[in-house]
Scaffold this active site. Structure first.
Site, short mmCIF file in Angstrom:
data_model
loop_
_atom_site.label_atom_id
_atom_site.label_comp_id
_atom_site.label_asym_id
_atom_site.label_seq_id
_atom_site.Cartn_x
_atom_site.Cartn_y
_atom_site.Cartn_z
N THR A 115 45.42 33.55 46.78
CA THR A 115 44.06 33.15 46.36
C THR A 115 43.15 32.93 47.56
O THR A 115 43.63 32.58 48.65
CB THR A 115 44.14 31.86 45.52
N ASP A 116 41.85 33.06 47.33
CA ASP A 116 40.90 32.78 48.42
C ASP A 116 40.89 31.29 48.79
O ASP A 116 40.35 30.92 49.83
CB ASP A 116 39.49 33.26 48.06
N GLU A 117 41.47 30.44 47.93
CA GLU A 117 41.45 29.00 48.22
C GLU A 117 42.28 28.64 49.45
O GLU A 117 42.14 27.55 49.99
CB GLU A 117 41.93 28.19 47.01
N TYR A 149 47.13 22.47 45.21
CA TYR A 149 47.28 23.84 44.70
C TYR A 149 47.12 24.86 45.83
O TYR A 149 47.97 25.72 46.05
CB TYR A 149 46.25 24.12 43.59
N LYS A 164 49.90 27.44 47.44
CA LYS A 164 49.73 28.89 47.45
C LYS A 164 49.81 29.43 48.88
O LYS A 164 50.38 30.50 49.12
CB LYS A 164 48.38 29.28 46.82
P1 NAD Z 1 47.75 30.94 34.56
O1 NAD Z 1 47.93 29.48 34.80
O2 NAD Z 1 46.84 31.39 33.47
O3 NAD Z 1 49.14 31.62 34.28
C1 NAD Z 1 50.29 31.31 35.01
C2 NAD Z 1 51.48 31.94 34.28
O4 NAD Z 1 52.66 31.66 35.05
C3 NAD Z 1 51.73 31.39 32.88
O5 NAD Z 1 52.06 32.44 32.01
C4 NAD Z 1 52.93 30.45 33.07
O6 NAD Z 1 53.71 30.31 31.90
C5 NAD Z 1 53.67 31.15 34.18
N1 NAD Z 1 54.52 30.24 34.97
C6 NAD Z 1 54.18 29.05 35.52
N2 NAD Z 1 55.23 28.51 36.16
C7 NAD Z 1 56.26 29.39 36.02
C8 NAD Z 1 57.60 29.42 36.48
N3 NAD Z 1 58.11 28.40 37.20
N4 NAD Z 1 58.37 30.47 36.17
C9 NAD Z 1 57.88 31.50 35.43
N5 NAD Z 1 56.62 31.52 34.95
C10 NAD Z 1 55.81 30.49 35.26
O7 NAD Z 1 47.29 31.54 35.98
P2 NAD Z 1 46.27 32.71 36.29
O8 NAD Z 1 44.89 32.18 36.37
O9 NAD Z 1 46.58 33.87 35.41
O10 NAD Z 1 46.71 33.05 37.78
C11 NAD Z 1 47.76 33.96 38.02
C12 NAD Z 1 48.03 34.04 39.52
O11 NAD Z 1 46.86 34.46 40.20
C13 NAD Z 1 48.43 32.70 40.14
O12 NAD Z 1 49.40 32.96 41.12
C14 NAD Z 1 47.14 32.21 40.79
O13 NAD Z 1 47.41 31.38 41.89
C15 NAD Z 1 46.50 33.51 41.21
N6 NAD Z 1 45.04 33.53 41.29
C16 NAD Z 1 44.29 33.09 40.25
C17 NAD Z 1 42.89 33.19 40.31
C18 NAD Z 1 42.01 32.72 39.17
O14 NAD Z 1 40.80 32.69 39.33
N7 NAD Z 1 42.56 32.37 38.01
C19 NAD Z 1 42.28 33.73 41.46
C20 NAD Z 1 43.10 34.15 42.51
C21 NAD Z 1 44.48 34.07 42.40
O1 DAU Z 2 39.17 30.83 43.95
C1 DAU Z 2 40.29 31.25 43.21
C2 DAU Z 2 40.79 30.08 42.39
O2 DAU Z 2 39.81 29.85 41.39
C3 DAU Z 2 42.15 30.31 41.79
O3 DAU Z 2 43.09 30.45 42.82
C4 DAU Z 2 42.55 29.15 40.88
O4 DAU Z 2 43.76 29.44 40.21
C5 DAU Z 2 41.46 28.96 39.84
O5 DAU Z 2 41.75 27.83 39.05
C6 DAU Z 2 40.08 28.81 40.50
O6 DAU Z 2 39.94 27.52 41.17
P1 DAU Z 2 38.58 26.67 41.06
O7 DAU Z 2 38.88 25.27 41.36
O8 DAU Z 2 37.48 27.33 41.82
O9 DAU Z 2 38.28 26.93 39.50
P2 DAU Z 2 37.82 25.96 38.32
O10 DAU Z 2 37.55 26.82 37.13
O11 DAU Z 2 38.72 24.79 38.15
O12 DAU Z 2 36.43 25.41 38.89
C7 DAU Z 2 35.36 26.29 39.24
C8 DAU Z 2 34.20 25.45 39.72
O13 DAU Z 2 33.70 24.69 38.61
C9 DAU Z 2 34.56 24.43 40.78
O14 DAU Z 2 33.46 24.26 41.67
C10 DAU Z 2 34.77 23.14 39.98
C11 DAU Z 2 33.77 23.29 38.85
N1 DAU Z 2 34.14 22.62 37.58
C12 DAU Z 2 35.35 22.94 37.01
C13 DAU Z 2 35.74 22.34 35.84
C14 DAU Z 2 37.07 22.67 35.21
C15 DAU Z 2 33.28 21.73 36.98
O15 DAU Z 2 32.17 21.46 37.49
N2 DAU Z 2 33.66 21.13 35.82
C16 DAU Z 2 34.87 21.38 35.23
O16 DAU Z 2 35.17 20.79 34.16
#
Ligand code: NAD
Ligand code: DAU
Length: 351
Positions: free
Chosen positions: A132-134, A156, A160
């Site tokens: 992730t970019d985080e 988190y 990662k």
């Molecule tokens: P999500 O939370 O929606 O899904 C995670 C999945 O992993 C779920 O299906 C869960 O059941 C499974 N899981 C969790 N723990 C597990 C374990 N111990 N063994 C097997 N399965 C397990 O997450 P997402 O938003 O789809 O993100 C997917 C991946 O992409 C993650 O690695 C996250 O860090 C990365 N990512 C997410 C974002 C974003 O914006 N959502 C951006 C960049 C990278």
């Molecule tokens: O940047 C990639 C990441 O983006 C992924 O790696 C993570 O899995 C994903 O959860 C996401 O992280 P963020 O913390 O950026 O996403 P989130 O949706 O939680 O929050 C987005 C922005 O919105 C952040 O500035 C916090 C704000 N926010 C979020 C929630 C849930 C609010 O203001 N109110 C809220 O209730």
């Protein structure tokens, strides 16, 4: 190992976390483009994993293994016979990592170790560690390139960073054909409603308040999940990039208030639903990525303008209430109460 373009047309691909948001979109995307490929999903079905996210995939194209990436036996069973691995499985929500970091360290670091050990034993052609970019921490000016220092600031993000560097170490030490990707904030269908976009869409549909953390001026780069999936397919095929780390982003830099306004406008709901609430501890102010490398390597560019992506996403949640309404009743209720119940309201927006 790793020479020549990888042919996906008949590949057997292990997708861990394939029942989650991005993983399931990836499975649909991959099999849409390569119908003769076979996907093995290994997923523990945590609160975020939904078996129904894989509905519509032809039974002959999918093997579903209900298991944990921390369990070597389940991993060995799922990986057997696979050519390619993409690890999406993770604890993924920053607020939950602040509440309870332990599971993040277990899954996002130790789980990568178990997968990498098994991948060493098998003849895996490529292993994409989805990071992730985080991991860069907040990027207050400019855009982080792949060699930018890693300064993760939430449990988190730190987990990662640990997981992806461990994967990289398996390449540097044993030549495991790892590629690490760092993507920005995804939005789109089937995203668990704890994250900003689906939480605010579903709350607004229900005329519930939208809890904006602090000022709402925190900025992210928002990418539609289909563009992320397309980038991953491009990297899965591209020759000679083992050991590389690659950013994936869309250059759609928006703050939380802009996202909130777009959602309310699309749903025809009033701004009075907005509540500025106590901020997330350590809330990163800005993420921004330099994505020149993936375009130079593969020619990939994002294709979904934010206006279209968010309109389609709002339409999806409107059309799929049977997907999210049951979720918002279950474990989610207690989570929501713990996360938002006691949070001080700083300001309500007046009509
Ligand atoms: P999500 O939370 O929606 O899904 C995670 C999945 O992993 C779920 O299906 C869960 O059941 C499974 N899981 C969790 N723990 C597990 C374990 N111990 N063994 C097997 N399965 C397990 O997450 P997402 O938003 O789809 O993100 C997917 C991946 O992409 C993650 O690695 C996250 O860090 C990365 N990512 C997410 C974002 C974003 O914006 N959502 C951006 C960049 C990278
Ligand atoms: O940047 C990639 C990441 O983006 C992924 O790696 C993570 O899995 C994903 O959860 C996401 O992280 P963020 O913390 O950026 O996403 P989130 O949706 O939680 O929050 C987005 C922005 O919105 C952040 O500035 C916090 C704000 N926010 C979020 C929630 C849930 C609010 O203001 N109110 C809220 O209730």
């Amino acid at each position: 190992m790793g020479e020549g373009r990888i042919d996906l047309s008949r590949a057997r691909v292990l997708v861990t976390g394939g029942a989650g948001f991005i993983g399931s979109n990836f499975v649909h995307h991959l099999l849409g483009r390569f119908p003769d490929a076979h996907v093995v999903v290994l997923d523990a079905l945590t609160y975020a994993g939904r078996r129904e996210n894989l509905d519509g995939i032809p039974a002959g194209s999918l093997t579903f293994v209900h298991g944990d990436i921390r369990d070597p036996a389940a991993v060995a069973r799922a990986m057997a016979g696979c050519d390619l691995v993409l690890n999406f499985a993770a604890e993924s929500h920053v607020d939950r990592s602040i509440e309870a970091p332990g599971e993040f360290i277990q899954t996002d670091i130790y789980g990568v170790f178990v997968l990498a050990e098994e991948a060493r034993r098998q003849k895996i052609r490529r292993f994409i560690q989805v990071s992730t970019d985080e991991v860069y921490g907040e990027v207050l000016e400019g855009a982080a390139g792949e060699s930018w220092p890693l300064e993760p600031r939430s449990p988190y993000a730190a987990s990662k960073a640990g997981g992806e560097r461990l994967a990289y170490a398996y390449w540097a030490t044993w030549g495991l054909p790892i590629v690490v990707t760092r993507c920005s904030n995804n939005y789109g269908p089937r995203q668990y409603p704890e994250k900003l976009v689906p939480l605010f869409i579903t709350n607004a549909i229900e005329d519930e308040p939208l809890p904006v953390y602090g000022t709402g001026l925190n900025r992210r780069d928002w990418i539609h999940v289909e563009d992320h999936c397309e980038a991953l397919v491009a990297l899965l095929q591209h020759p000679g990039i083992e050991g590389e780390t690659v950013n994936i982003g869309a250059g759609n830099e928006l703050d939380v208030l802009a996202i909130t306004g777009a959602i309310l406008d699309l749903l025809g709901k009033p701004k009075t639903l907005i509540r500025h609430v106590e901020d997330r501890p350590g809330h990163d102010r800005r993420y921004a990525l330099d994505t020149a490398k993936i375009t130079r390597l593969t020619g990939w560019r994002p294709r979904t303008p934010f206006d279209r992506g968010i309109r389609d996403t709002v339409a999806w949640y409107r059309a799929n209430e049977t997907w999210w309404r049951p979720i918002k009743q279950g474990e989610f209720r207690a989570y929501y109460e713990r996360t938002y119940g006691q949070r001080k309201v700083l300001k309500a927006v007046q009509a």
